[in-house]
Design a protein around this motif. Structure first.
Motif, PDB file in Angstrom:
ATOM      1  N   ILE A  83     -36.091 -22.462  15.326  1.00 42.54           N
ATOM      2  CA  ILE A  83     -36.673 -21.571  16.346  1.00 42.54           C
ATOM      3  C   ILE A  83     -37.664 -22.333  17.207  1.00 42.54           C
ATOM      4  O   ILE A  83     -37.640 -22.229  18.445  1.00 42.54           O
ATOM      5  CB  ILE A  83     -37.338 -20.339  15.694  1.00 42.54           C
ATOM      6  CG1 ILE A  83     -36.269 -19.420  15.107  1.00 42.54           C
ATOM      7  CG2 ILE A  83     -38.198 -19.580  16.716  1.00 42.54           C
ATOM      8  CD1 ILE A  83     -36.824 -18.295  14.252  1.00 42.54           C
ATOM      9  N   LYS A  98     -42.927 -13.834  21.094  1.00 41.44           N
ATOM     10  CA  LYS A  98     -41.991 -13.113  20.223  1.00 41.44           C
ATOM     11  C   LYS A  98     -41.320 -14.067  19.229  1.00 41.44           C
ATOM     12  O   LYS A  98     -41.321 -13.828  18.018  1.00 41.44           O
ATOM     13  CB  LYS A  98     -40.941 -12.406  21.079  1.00 41.44           C
ATOM     14  CG  LYS A  98     -39.854 -11.718  20.294  1.00 41.44           C
ATOM     15  CD  LYS A  98     -38.804 -11.150  21.225  1.00 41.44           C
ATOM     16  CE  LYS A  98     -37.557 -10.818  20.468  1.00 41.44           C
ATOM     17  NZ  LYS A  98     -36.418 -10.593  21.332  1.00 41.44           N
ATOM     18  N   HIS A  99     -40.771 -15.149  19.736  1.00 46.58           N
ATOM     19  CA  HIS A  99     -40.021 -16.058  18.867  1.00 46.58           C
ATOM     20  C   HIS A  99     -40.932 -16.908  17.989  1.00 46.58           C
ATOM     21  O   HIS A  99     -40.610 -17.174  16.838  1.00 46.58           O
ATOM     22  CB  HIS A  99     -39.068 -16.916  19.694  1.00 46.58           C
ATOM     23  CG  HIS A  99     -37.968 -16.110  20.287  1.00 46.58           C
ATOM     24  ND1 HIS A  99     -36.934 -15.585  19.534  1.00 46.58           N
ATOM     25  CD2 HIS A  99     -37.749 -15.679  21.545  1.00 46.58           C
ATOM     26  CE1 HIS A  99     -36.124 -14.888  20.299  1.00 46.58           C
ATOM     27  NE2 HIS A  99     -36.596 -14.927  21.532  1.00 46.58           N
ATOM     28  N   ASN A 101     -43.835 -15.956  16.881  1.00 42.25           N
ATOM     29  CA  ASN A 101     -44.307 -15.051  15.823  1.00 42.25           C
ATOM     30  C   ASN A 101     -43.252 -14.897  14.738  1.00 42.25           C
ATOM     31  O   ASN A 101     -43.567 -14.879  13.550  1.00 42.25           O
ATOM     32  CB  ASN A 101     -44.695 -13.690  16.394  1.00 42.25           C
ATOM     33  CG  ASN A 101     -46.082 -13.667  16.961  1.00 42.25           C
ATOM     34  OD1 ASN A 101     -46.947 -14.428  16.542  1.00 42.25           O
ATOM     35  ND2 ASN A 101     -46.317 -12.801  17.920  1.00 42.25           N
ATOM     36  N   SER A 102     -41.999 -14.784  15.150  1.00 46.16           N
ATOM     37  CA  SER A 102     -40.906 -14.704  14.163  1.00 46.16           C
ATOM     38  C   SER A 102     -40.879 -15.961  13.299  1.00 46.16           C
ATOM     39  O   SER A 102     -40.765 -15.883  12.074  1.00 46.16           O
ATOM     40  CB  SER A 102     -39.553 -14.553  14.865  1.00 46.16           C
ATOM     41  OG  SER A 102     -39.499 -13.349  15.570  1.00 46.16           O
ATOM     42  N   ASN A 105     -43.781 -16.033  10.876  1.00 45.65           N
ATOM     43  CA  ASN A 105     -43.527 -15.150   9.730  1.00 45.65           C
ATOM     44  C   ASN A 105     -42.565 -15.793   8.739  1.00 45.65           C
ATOM     45  O   ASN A 105     -42.733 -15.662   7.523  1.00 45.65           O
ATOM     46  CB  ASN A 105     -42.999 -13.796  10.203  1.00 45.65           C
ATOM     47  CG  ASN A 105     -44.067 -12.978  10.886  1.00 45.65           C
ATOM     48  OD1 ASN A 105     -45.254 -13.099  10.598  1.00 45.65           O
ATOM     49  ND2 ASN A 105     -43.664 -12.137  11.822  1.00 45.65           N
ATOM     50  N   LEU A 106     -41.564 -16.510   9.242  1.00 43.69           N
ATOM     51  CA  LEU A 106     -40.646 -17.227   8.351  1.00 43.69           C
ATOM     52  C   LEU A 106     -41.396 -18.283   7.543  1.00 43.69           C
ATOM     53  O   LEU A 106     -41.138 -18.463   6.355  1.00 43.69           O
ATOM     54  CB  LEU A 106     -39.524 -17.891   9.157  1.00 43.69           C
ATOM     55  CG  LEU A 106     -38.489 -16.970   9.787  1.00 43.69           C
ATOM     56  CD1 LEU A 106     -37.539 -17.769  10.675  1.00 43.69           C
ATOM     57  CD2 LEU A 106     -37.711 -16.205   8.733  1.00 43.69           C
TER      58      LEU A 106
END
Length: 164
Positions: A83, A98-99, A101-102, A105-106
């Motif tokens: 990502i 958005k990406h 943050n994703s 979180n991963l």
């Protein structure tokens, strides 16, 4: 300053600098879990026969848990790396947030999985010395208390910002 005003001051450059730090962490997790996948806890069976070259602890439940949690940590951290690389050239602040943050979180979940892999791998190796295995596992579980407090604090900040 209101929460929405604070978010508007975040620039793609700031997001990418933070992402660089996250990328280092994701890379370290991927590296460590990759190495752990090949240097199996307990080692390999070196005796001639049908099990030669197989992990010695293959039939142990704790070893199976190690393998699963180590794989989860490896896949999540590698996904975060993908990502970060895929979205790094993007200039759109909202898409980056958005990406990234994703991906962040991963990395957080990968960290939890890595700690679980450490706990289960250590237990698998020390299972014959049950008192030591339990002591190491209980001590390692202190991470989850610290992690819980950090998550609560982060959620409280997010809730406070939503009411500003």
């Amino acid at each position: 300053m209101k929460a929405n005003d604070e978010l508007k001051t975040i620039t793609p450059t700031n997001i990418k600098k933070t992402g660089d730090t996250h990328l280092i962490m994701a890379t370290l997790i991927a590296t460590v879990t990759f190495a752990a996948g090949f240097t199996m806890p307990g080692g390999y069976d070196g005796n001639r026969g049908p099990n030669q070259g197989m992990a010695i602890l293959t039939r142990e439940t704790a070893f199976k848990a190690f393998t699963v949690t180590n794989t989860i940590a490896m896949m999540l951290s590698t996904s975060a790396i993908v990502i970060y690389f895929f979205w790094a050239p993007n200039k759109d602040r909202d898409k980056l947030l958005k990406h990234y943050n994703s991906a962040a979180n991963l990395v957080v979940v990968a960290t939890v999985a890595m700690v679980l892999a450490f706990i289960t791998g250590t237990y698998a190796v020390l299972e014959h010395s049950r008192a030591l295995a339990i002591a190491v596992c209980v001590t390692s579980c202190l991470f989850f208390g610290i992690f819980n407090n950090l998550i609560k604090e982060r959620l409280n900040i997010a809730i406070e910002r939503s009411f500003v």
